[in-house]
Design a protein around this motif. Structure first.
Motif, PDB file in Angstrom:
ATOM      1  N   PRO A1362       1.021  -1.106   0.079  1.00 61.95           N
ATOM      2  CA  PRO A1362      -0.057  -0.016   0.099  1.00 61.95           C
ATOM      3  C   PRO A1362       0.891   1.253  -0.005  1.00 61.95           C
ATOM      4  CG  PRO A1362      -0.153  -1.123   2.165  1.00 61.95           C
ATOM      5  CD  PRO A1362       0.691  -2.008   1.134  1.00 61.95           C
ATOM      6  N   GLY A1363       0.370   2.164  -0.647  1.00 61.43           N
ATOM      7  CA  GLY A1363       1.057   3.455  -0.775  1.00 61.43           C
ATOM      8  C   GLY A1363       2.264   3.705  -1.738  1.00 61.43           C
ATOM      9  N   ILE A1364       2.567   2.669  -2.466  1.00 61.35           N
ATOM     10  CA  ILE A1364       3.841   2.748  -3.084  1.00 61.35           C
ATOM     11  C   ILE A1364       3.336   2.365  -4.816  1.00 61.35           C
ATOM     12  CG2 ILE A1364       6.093   1.927  -3.784  1.00 61.35           C
ATOM     13  CD1 ILE A1364       6.108   1.100  -0.664  1.00 61.35           C
ATOM     14  N   GLU A1365       3.597   3.350  -5.466  1.00 62.07           N
ATOM     15  CA  GLU A1365       2.981   3.084  -6.976  1.00 62.07           C
ATOM     16  C   GLU A1365       3.951   2.074  -7.433  1.00 62.07           C
ATOM     17  OE1 GLU A1365       3.245   6.560  -9.541  1.00 62.07           O
ATOM     18  OE2 GLU A1365       1.737   7.755  -8.267  1.00 62.07           O
ATOM     19  N   GLN A1366       3.457   1.079  -8.247  1.00 58.66           N
ATOM     20  CA  GLN A1366       4.008  -0.039  -9.026  1.00 58.66           C
ATOM     21  C   GLN A1366       4.220   0.343 -10.359  1.00 58.66           C
ATOM     22  OE1 GLN A1366       5.246  -2.774  -6.782  1.00 58.66           O
ATOM     23  NE2 GLN A1366       4.429  -1.190  -5.426  1.00 58.66           N
ATOM     24  N   GLY A1367       3.965   1.643 -10.948  1.00 55.27           N
ATOM     25  CA  GLY A1367       4.200   1.826 -12.017  1.00 55.27           C
ATOM     26  C   GLY A1367       3.085   2.713 -12.546  1.00 55.27           C
ATOM     27  N   ARG A1368       2.830   3.205 -13.781  1.00 57.89           N
ATOM     28  CA  ARG A1368       1.582   3.985 -14.285  1.00 57.89           C
ATOM     29  C   ARG A1368       1.183   3.422 -15.389  1.00 57.89           C
ATOM     30  NH1 ARG A1368       2.532  10.387 -13.157  1.00 57.89           N
ATOM     31  NH2 ARG A1368       2.662  10.304 -10.876  1.00 57.89           N
ATOM     32  N   LEU A1369      -0.137   3.728 -15.810  1.00 56.30           N
ATOM     33  CA  LEU A1369      -0.730   3.137 -17.014  1.00 56.30           C
ATOM     34  C   LEU A1369      -1.321   4.304 -17.647  1.00 56.30           C
ATOM     35  CD1 LEU A1369      -1.040   0.239 -18.443  1.00 56.30           C
ATOM     36  CD2 LEU A1369      -3.512   0.246 -17.136  1.00 56.30           C
ATOM     37  N   GLU A1370      -1.313   4.195 -18.979  1.00 58.42           N
ATOM     38  CA  GLU A1370      -1.619   5.233 -19.840  1.00 58.42           C
ATOM     39  C   GLU A1370      -2.872   4.623 -20.550  1.00 58.42           C
ATOM     40  OE1 GLU A1370       1.022   7.322 -22.316  1.00 58.42           O
ATOM     41  OE2 GLU A1370       2.198   7.983 -20.561  1.00 58.42           O
ATOM     42  N   LEU A1371      -4.144   5.202 -20.679  1.00 57.61           N
ATOM     43  CA  LEU A1371      -5.290   4.689 -21.264  1.00 57.61           C
ATOM     44  C   LEU A1371      -6.433   5.579 -21.385  1.00 57.61           C
ATOM     45  CD1 LEU A1371      -7.422   4.235 -18.596  1.00 57.61           C
ATOM     46  CD2 LEU A1371      -5.911   2.515 -18.109  1.00 57.61           C
ATOM     47  N   TRP A1372      -7.527   5.312 -21.928  1.00 56.37           N
ATOM     48  CA  TRP A1372      -8.772   5.898 -21.903  1.00 56.37           C
ATOM     49  C   TRP A1372     -10.032   5.135 -22.156  1.00 56.37           C
ATOM     50  CZ3 TRP A1372      -6.390   6.120 -26.706  1.00 56.37           C
ATOM     51  CH2 TRP A1372      -7.245   5.952 -27.787  1.00 56.37           C
ATOM     52  N   VAL A1373     -10.986   5.445 -21.785  1.00 57.66           N
ATOM     53  CA  VAL A1373     -12.421   4.642 -21.735  1.00 57.66           C
ATOM     54  C   VAL A1373     -13.359   5.451 -22.392  1.00 57.66           C
ATOM     55  CG1 VAL A1373     -13.891   3.311 -20.474  1.00 57.66           C
ATOM     56  CG2 VAL A1373     -11.536   3.776 -19.511  1.00 57.66           C
ATOM     57  N   ASP A1374     -14.001   4.725 -23.309  1.00 58.65           N
ATOM     58  CA  ASP A1374     -15.111   5.250 -24.141  1.00 58.65           C
ATOM     59  C   ASP A1374     -16.517   4.502 -23.633  1.00 58.65           C
ATOM     60  OD1 ASP A1374     -13.477   7.100 -25.367  1.00 58.65           O
ATOM     61  OD2 ASP A1374     -13.630   6.053 -27.313  1.00 58.65           O
ATOM     62  N   MET A1375     -17.500   4.972 -23.528  1.00 56.99           N
ATOM     63  CA  MET A1375     -18.705   4.321 -23.217  1.00 56.99           C
ATOM     64  C   MET A1375     -19.896   4.648 -24.028  1.00 56.99           C
ATOM     65  SD  MET A1375     -18.807   4.631 -18.936  1.00 56.99           S
ATOM     66  CE  MET A1375     -17.864   6.198 -18.931  1.00 56.99           C
TER      67      MET A1375
END
Length: 1651
Positions: A1362-1375
């Protein structure tokens, strides 16, 4: 670079946790507890490493743990793209941890860098990100810097959330000098310095061994030795040095110095000095002292290097009685607040800056221990030598400490059965239980040279005549049995007779230093008093501190310029400039300035050379130490100058005794052990006549028999006499209104709180309110018959403290109550001769912060008044109005005038639904209901009949009316409780939530006169500017027609580079990378954080409330906030005064059943197509033992679980996924989307790297329209095609209809009118409608920012970390709703394939190359030169020229061609390499490395390794243009000292010139695509096709053992030609002469005989 090398370590780090009492005259103490934070080191690359032919590897050292990166061969600029195995913990006892980066080559240290963990933790976000560490060689301090290492360093403590700064463009990070790994204020060029820590002597050491063996030894041998073998150990900058061991000495004498060598200013700010006891089994710490180098130095213009002493420093730790297993041993190590005096040490510190150019200087940095000059004048002939000798530590003076115990209450009931006594000690004086066995006091020396050792700090038990009377120290009160106060606490019945203590002691006179510290404290206290409302500033309290702040600044001007030391002078200047800044800045800026100023004042007030130890007050029972309090001696020091007087000197101080060490923590240790009202005075014995100067009037001294009639003889007790008038009688009224945000003490997540109020020797309790965290007691507690001592003005200005403790009533065990928190207050005092009227009375309710150990645990809203009972008795007191509540029993409510003024409010509640409810008592929640309660009133939601089928409510809006205070700050909390309705009428609590502040839900009717309500047809100036920009903007490149660049929030985001490529070359990634490139010019669409943070969590009308259950966690146990969440309630609140203005309800389409929630959509289930685009991940945490990961994407939404295992990316921490996933979902049952990144494993289960959760429902229903981002342009086909099934004109029409806005009205072409706003664009409806959508926030009343086309960056979290970023993810969502027209096919965002290139490098010539070899025959310098080149690394594609043998001038001729094919990603400027790591690898791994050409010059050797002569690395994207001639080529071209234009081979395609590298090389670079290279092939080296000419080398360039005749010709004939000719001619002459002489006799005979 995006691909770092992360090493984590768990390391003990001591962190000070402030426990602040709310009372102005009582402070919470600090305690430093050992925690285990993660130390994360990220190594990216190294540059400019000094050395030849090195194979560098980086070693990361944290504490005792070391980890290494892989080795990079034959490079001075290694790029590390792998991660070592995470470090393990290095032990929890280390206070100061060093982490260094060492570059090792074959075991040889190239350079190192050291920094303190505390320095990293002090940085913003507790980290350094992408900074360059300067390497230096500790073994050769005369050498310069050895290179740079680019790295990230972060320290993550418990509860910290490290957020990595988002940097998509790294060109700025190549500026090494501008991004150094140094704290602010540290110069980049640091000098070597020596730190001399001089250890002279120690005194007052405790016994460190059992006395059994010592007594046996004494009986048989007659020896009596001290039971301690001390030595001193010093820790600094990762090194330690220690003195010699002094056997059997309580007063050891060393006169040694420990010498450290480090760069100055050092990055390690503290030095640890520790006295240890040498033992054959295990050495043990006696005491620890930390020297803060910042407090003994100044970096200003008139500054000075760190300088200390010679001075005495006091060491504190555990109690002095020796036990084999000391439970408080950590205190002796410096971890936590010491509870007893241990010893004192005389030491000094000096720093010398080294002249590294001095050849006689020792270049090693190893710690040295040397003898130092003894300070002989410290104690000539003894400790106290008349006539009062002066010494370097100050003149020895006799000090006098006096104390009077006026009250002892709140004694814990565990200590109430036996007599209690209190002991006061200063140093070892007064310590009667476990001081040393040979108490002595200073006595005159007998001979000048007699160095007699006498203990300075022993209890003075001998009598001394003073003013005709004998004075013996009395350090403890008489034993007394406690009496019962209530069921929790006892008190001592001192009544009129108050016991006293007094202690004589001898110390060096360093009062001037303490006086200066007191003056600084006084100024700081004035500044604090100037701004009484600081704590509430962040919560929106009224900013009312301005006038008193200015008055405080005026006071600073009066005090500060009197100082002479540089820090104070600079503080004085700051104080003078603050006034001008006050005029110019807002109140918040003003506060920030003053708080920084206050911080500096407190820092300066901490005097590092305090010679007088702190005063300890111990409560003792049965001859055992129970609880203690510690008072700094400077706070008690007397001075006739008021500003120099200690803040607690000659005053009655409230002390709260606590348990020592770790026992003082946790719910058991947080209870008060005793509360003392104590009068203390400390000063010189000659000033003793003033020791009672601050005592409250009415006390008479009771002296011992020998002190009768002596004015300054101290009393053994004080008695309150009636000659000063009658005892003051008072009544206390405690108005306990309510509390909020209390500690959850029950497993249900709620508590049954009541408050216990203590005043003097009385206590009362409020009623118990069941199952609430926000109790409203509304109760007045009356304390009668209070007897207080002192004069009226004293009691009015400084009344006693009220202690309020909050408890949770245990319903299972009657009578048991659990401690929840504590706060303190001072009552408002009304004397009998004062009128009970404004402005002072009646008192106003105030918020008091409740503390539970280290943490805040809620707020108490209450008021307290202390009313004096006059001669007429209680009749003169204000009447107690208000009826007694019959239902609640004999409880008096808070009277009118004190209780808040109430108004009628209506609270409307939007019940939307419940989500993610967990099981309760192992049973699933099936029929939940929500109960809302505020101020005793409430409303219930409709029942959800089947939670699994539909978790939404049928009835959306309900309301209730309630009386709330008109002052919004006093609004009570609103409680949300969810219950499950089960069979047989049972209701089970599922979870609860307390809305502590209703301010954000208060509805305020709009101001109809505001400009936004104007009905004129003209646009605002801002809108006009935007429209003008729309007209003027140039069209963006697209396949379809598009509108011009607007001036809205996101103008020009998806723009292209200045070179306009063909449309066929453009794809989605073109937009993506163009967005990143323009991040710094305009606001990005590639958001560096979650979309929710940009749009207020999409809570524009629908809010999410977390439901909690279970006990609140403390530091050492319990649940965290995340673990207590058992579900979420979705809904909203609206609070407003009734009645509403009529015009609100008269608006068109007003539906009274929805109240203020007009126009909300239906919450019936709806089917939605969710399309998730995953672009890439960055900085993933390694999951495999090789420091890499094999990531793939997993999607979870409702029952759908997609795992894209087949498309995992091998051994990559920055994978580019470029994938889209379509999932059908039904809202509200399936609304929480989880996007996870897993690590693929060949054997076993796949590991979760991290995941992110997205609440799709809030996005779907938000007015920001987060279903599908609004694109910048409208296109009907191509890569930029419009994704939304609704066209812009349809979206605009729908928004106008839902918002009841007039419009849209299209026409004439290129114009649209929406609610008196006109938007223009290209002459089509869709383009002009898109223009209006992009500026929808300008529409009055309903306008808001619409979500644009975007990519969001979300942190990946792992529940196990908890509390520690494990990386980052770039995305987007359409609905897309399923009842709408179907959307088109998904966008193609599959990753770009790298483009194939061929780099052709021709090495023409070299010049001025270093000559490495000596000629065997002639001894001349020469080199056998060849050039090596590589693009993908020396192990991948190195190519060598042929050898130019026997170069005598450094010139080499080659005409040699290299061919380097490579795959290149232009957007990332990286070369892509795909290969198997080893023969055992399952598949190929893709690497991305910087595009660099490496050229190296070597000297060829036939029977040994080739010698490396020099190298240059050219970044193919930006490298200096080559010089035209060898003469113009200088080394400054490579170092950047000369301004040389930079070129890119990808733009210029062909470059030729000379470049420097410990010599010069002429080369030609030619870049072609793979297709171009195939059309125009060339040969490698000098081969066909298109061969190069053979170089025109000198005749000397050959190999001697392959051409022996040539060797003779060039090595012998050429050099010795004339010598050989001369020798041959001479030999011929000699031969002819010999023949002549030989034939002469025969010839003569023939002639004579006539033959």
């Amino acid at each position: 670079y995006q691909n770092p090398n992360t090493v984590s370590a768990s390391e003990g780090l001591s962190k000070g946790l402030a426990q602040g009492f709310a009372s102005p005259c009582a402070k919470r103490e600090k305690y430093q507890r050992t925690k285990t934070p993660i130390v994360s080191i990220t190594v990216i690359e190294a540059r400019q490493l000094v050395g030849l032919n090195m194979d560098p590897v980086v070693c990361v050292e944290v504490g005792d743990d070391k980890k290494y990166t892989s080795m990079k061969e034959s490079t001075n600029c290694p790029y590390y793209n792998e991660v070592s195995v995470p470090l393990t913990g290095a032990g929890g006892s280390a206070r100061k941890v060093i982490h260094s980066k060492n570059l090792l080559r074959s075991g040889t240290l190239v350079g190192s860098f050291k920094m303190d963990v505390g320095t990293v933790y002090a940085q913003p976000e507790h980290q350094f990100h992408h900074k360059w560490a300067i390497l230096s060689d500790p073994d050769d301090i005369s050498a310069g810097l050895k290179g740079y290492v680019k790295c990230d360093v972060a320290v993550v403590g418990k509860g910290d959330n490290i957020k990595t700064p988002h940097k998509a463009n790294e060109t700025d990070e190549d500026d090494i000098e501008g991004n150094l790994l140094l704290p602010e204020g540290v110069p980049p060029e640091r000098q070597w310095a020596r730190f001399y820590v001089k250890i002279y002597r120690a005194e007052g050491l405790p016994r460190m061994n059992t006395s059994l063996m010592a007594n046996v030894k004494k009986a048989f041998i007659g020896e009596n030795k001290d039971l301690v073998d001390p030595y001193v150990q010093v820790f600094f900058a990762g090194q330690k040095g220690k003195t010699s061991v002094q056997k059997s000495s309580y007063e050891p004498l060393w006169n040694e110095q420990v010498v450290f060598t480090d760069l100055f200013p050092p990055l390690c700010k503290r030095m640890k000095v520790q006295i240890r006891d040498s033992d054959k089994v295990n050495d043990v710490a006696i005491g620890t002292h930390f020297i803060d180098l910042r407090k003994i130095s100044n970096d200003g213009d008139k500054g000075f290097l760190p300088t200390l002493g010679p001075a005495w420093v006091n060491m504190y730790g555990s109690t002095r009685n020796y036990t084999l297993l000391d439970e408080h041993q950590d205190l002796n190590e410096g971890l936590g607040e010491g509870v007893s005096f241990r010893a004192r040490l005389m030491l000094g510190l000096a720093v010398e800056i080294l002249d590294t150019s001095n050849p006689e200087l020792t270049s090693s940095t190893e710690v040295q221990v040397e003898q130092t000059t003894p300070v002989s004048e410290v104690r000539p002939g003894g400790l106290c030598c008349p006539p009062e000798p002066l010494s370097c530590t100050g003149k020895m003076e006799e000090f006098f400490l006096f104390g009077a115990f006026l009250e002892a209450s709140m004694i814990d009931r565990k200590n109430g059965d036996k007599p209690v006594t209190f002991e006061v000690t200063i140093g070892n004086y007064g310590n009667e239980v476990d001081g040393l066995s040979r108490p002595q006091r200073p006595r005159p020396r007998k001979e000048p040279g007699d160095e007699e050792e006498v203990d300075l700090i022993q209890n003075s038990s001998d009598d001394e005549t003073d003013e005709g009377g004998d004075l013996a120290s009395v350090s403890s009160t008489p034993p007394m049995r406690p009496q019962i106060t209530d069921r929790n606490y006892f008190h001592l019945p001192y009544l009129e007779r108050k016991p006293c203590i007094y202690i004589k002691s001898w110390w060096p006179d360093q009062r001037r230093r303490l006086y200066n510290a007191n003056i600084m404290d006084h100024i700081a206290d004035k500044l604090v008093r100037a701004g009484p409302g600081w704590e509430g500033m962040g919560k929106g309290c009224h900013l009312r501190a301005s006038p008193s702040l200015e008055a405080s600044l005026a006071a600073h001007k009066a005090h500060l310029p009197t100082y002479t030391r540089p820090p104070q002078e600079s503080m004085g200047q700051q104080a003078k400039t603050l006034r001008a800044q006050v005029k110019r800045h807002t109140v918040r800026d003003k506060l920030r300035l003053c708080q920084n100023f206050l911080q500096k004042l407190r820092f300066l007030a901490d005097e590092p050379q305090h010679s007088i130890p702190d005063v300890f007050i111990w409560m003792m029972s049965n001859n055992k130490r129970i609880a203690y309090a510690r008072v700094p001696s400077k706070d008690l020091l007397f001075s006739i100058v008021e500003e120099e007087l200690g803040k607690d000197c000659a005053k009655v101080k409230t002390l709260f005794l606590k348990l020592p060490g770790k026992r003082g923590f946790g719910s058991a240790g947080w209870t008060v052990q005793a509360k003392l009202e104590l009068y203390l005075w400390l000063g010189l014995s000659k000033q003793r006549k003033d020791f009672l100067c601050g005592l409250p009037c009415g006390f008479e001294e009771v002296k011992a028999a020998q002190g009768l009639g002596l004015h300054s003889f101290p009393p053994i007790s004080l008695i309150y006499t009636s000659e000063w008038g009658l005892m003051q009688a008072f009544q206390l009224r405690a108005h306990m209104y309510q509390a909020r945000s209390l500690f959850a003490a029950d497993s249900s997540g709620l508590s049954d709180p009541f408050a216990r109020v203590f005043f003097i020797n009385q206590s009362q309790c409020t009623e118990v309110l069941n199952e609430t965290l926000c109790p409203t007691w509304d109760q007045m507690l009356v304390f009668d018959n209070l007897e207080l001592y002192g004069e009226a003005h004293e009691l009015r200005d400084d009344p006693p403290i009220i202690v309020i403790e909050i408890y949770d009533q245990d319903t299972m065990v009657w009578g048991k109550a659990d401690f929840m928190g504590r706060t303190f207050a001072k009552p408002l005092v009304k004397m009998a001769d004062e009128a009970y009227c404004p402005p002072r009375f009646p008192p106003q309710l105030e918020y008091y912060q409740i503390y539970r150990g280290n943490a805040t645990a809620g707020d108490l809203l209450a008021a307290f008044e202390l009313l004096q009972i006059g001669p007429a008795g209680k009749a003169d007191l204000p009447p107690i109005n208000g009826p007694v509540d019959v239902d609640r029993g004999p409880i008096m409510p808070v009277p009118v005038g004190i209780r808040p003024v109430l108004s009628k409010y209506r609270i409307e509640v939007l019940f939307w639904g419940l989500r993610d409810l967990k099981r309760v008592n192992l049973a699933q929640v099936d029929r939940p209901r929500v109960d809302i309660e505020c101020a005793g009133k409430g409303v219930q939601s409709s029942l959800i009949h089947n939670y699994k089928k539909n978790p939404n409510f049928n009835t959306l809006v309900k309301w209730f009316e309630v009386d709330l205070p008109e002052n919004e700050l006093l609004h009570p909390p609103l409680n949300i409780r969810v219950v499950d309705c089960r069979a047989f009428g049972r209701y089970t609590l599922v979870g609860s939530h307390a809305v502590s502040s209703l301010r954000r839900f208060i509805y305020r009717p709009p101001d109809r006169s505001a400009p936004s309500w104007s009905t004129t047809g003209t646009a605002t100036p801002r809108a006009q500017a935007q429209l003008h920009a729309l007209h003027a903007g140039a069209p963006a490149p697209s396949l379809g027609s598009g509108n011009g660049q607007g001036a809205g929030t996101y103008v020009g985001l998806w723009t292209w580079p200045t070179l306009q490529p063909d449309d066929s070359m453009l794809d989605w990634w073109s937009k993506y990378f163009a967005s990143i490139d323009t991040m710094k010019e305009v606001r990005p669409r590639v958001y560096p954080k979650e979309l929710e943070s940009e749009f207020d969590n999409f809570e524009d009308w629908l809010h999410t409330f977390n439901l909690l259950r279970g006990k609140t966690g403390d530091d050492e146990d319990g649940s965290t906030e995340e673990e207590r969440i058992v579900g979420r309630f979705k809904g909203s609140l609206c609070v407003y005064k009734v009645p509403l203005p009529e015009d609100v309800s008269r608006e068109a389409g007003y539906d009274p059943s929805y109240g203020m929630f007009q126009g909300i959509p239906s919450n019936d289930p709806i089917n939605v197509l969710v399309r998730i685009y995953v672009v890439r991940a960055t900085d993933l945490h390694p999951a495999d033992i090789n420091g890499k990961a094999d990531p793939y994407i997993a999607i979870r939404l409702g029952k759908t679980d997609i795992r894209d295992k087949e498309n995992y990316i091998s051994k990559q921490l920055n994978p580019v996924f470029g994938k889209s996933f379509d999932v059908e979902a039904s809202f509200p049952m399936e609304s929480m989307l989880t996007v996870a990144v897993y690590d693929w494993d060949l054997v076993g289960t796949d590991d979760l790297i991290g995941e992110t959760k997205i609440d799709l429902e809030n996005r779907f229903y938000s007015k920001h329209r987060a279903t599908c981002g609004i694109a910048q342009t409208y296109s009907t086909h191509g890569y930029n095609i419009w994704r939304d099934p609704m066209k812009p004109s349809q979206i605009l029409t729908r928004l106008c209809k839902e918002g009841k806005v007039d419009g849209p009205h299209f026409g004439p072409p290129g114009r649209v009118k929406v609610s008196n706003r006109v938007f223009t664009g290209k002459p089509t409806e869709e383009h002009v409608a898109l223009s209006a959508l992009r500026h929808w926030e300008d529409i009055p009343r309903v306008g808001c920012r619409l979500v644009p086309e975007h990519v969001e960056t979300r942190p990946l979290l792992n529940p196990d970390k908890p509390g520690i970023e494990q990386g980052r993810l770039e995305l987007w969502v359409d609905m897309f709703p399923m009842d709408m027209p179907a959307p088109g096919t998904p966008l193609d965002i599959s990753p770009r394939k790298p483009k194939k290139y061929e780099l052709r490098v021709i090495v023409w010539n070299t010049d001025e190359v270093v000559l490495e070899d000596d000629d065997f025959f002639t001894g001349e310098k020469s080199s056998d030169i060849f050039v090596r080149g590589s693009v993908r690394g020396p192990l991948e594609d190195k190519q060598d020229t042929d050898v130019h043998y026997h170069s005598l001038t450094g010139e080499g001729n080659f005409n040699w061609r290299y061919l380097f094919p490579f795959d290149y990603l232009a957007a990332e400027e990286k070369i892509v390499i795909s290969k198997k790591e080893s023969m055992f690898s399952w598949d190929e791994t893709e690497y991305k490395i910087p595009a660099r050409l490496t050229l190296q010059i070597w000297d060829a050797d036939h029977f040994s390794a080739d010698d490396f002569l020099g190298a240059i690395e050219l970044d193919l994207n930006r490298f200096p243009r080559g010089a035209k001639t060898a003469k113009q080529c200088t080394m400054e071209m490579a170092t950047g000292e000369v301004d040389v234009p930079l070129v890119s081979i990808f733009k210029q395609k062909r470059v030729k010139g000379w470049w420097p590298l410990l010599g010069k090389v002429e080369a030609e670079l030619h870049l072609l695509t793979a297709e171009e290279a195939e059309k125009n092939p060339v040969g490698l080296a000098r081969n066909e096709p298109d061969p190069l000419e053979k170089p025109n080398r000198p005749d000397t360039a050959f190999v001697w053992f392959l051409n022996p005749l040539k060797s003779i010709k060039y090595l012998i004939c050429t050099r010795y030609k004339w010598l050989i000719i001369k020798i041959v001619l001479a030999l011929l002459g000699l031969l002819m002469l010999a023949l002549f002489l030989y034939s002469l006799p025969g010839y003569m005979v023939k002639k004579l005989l006539g033959a």
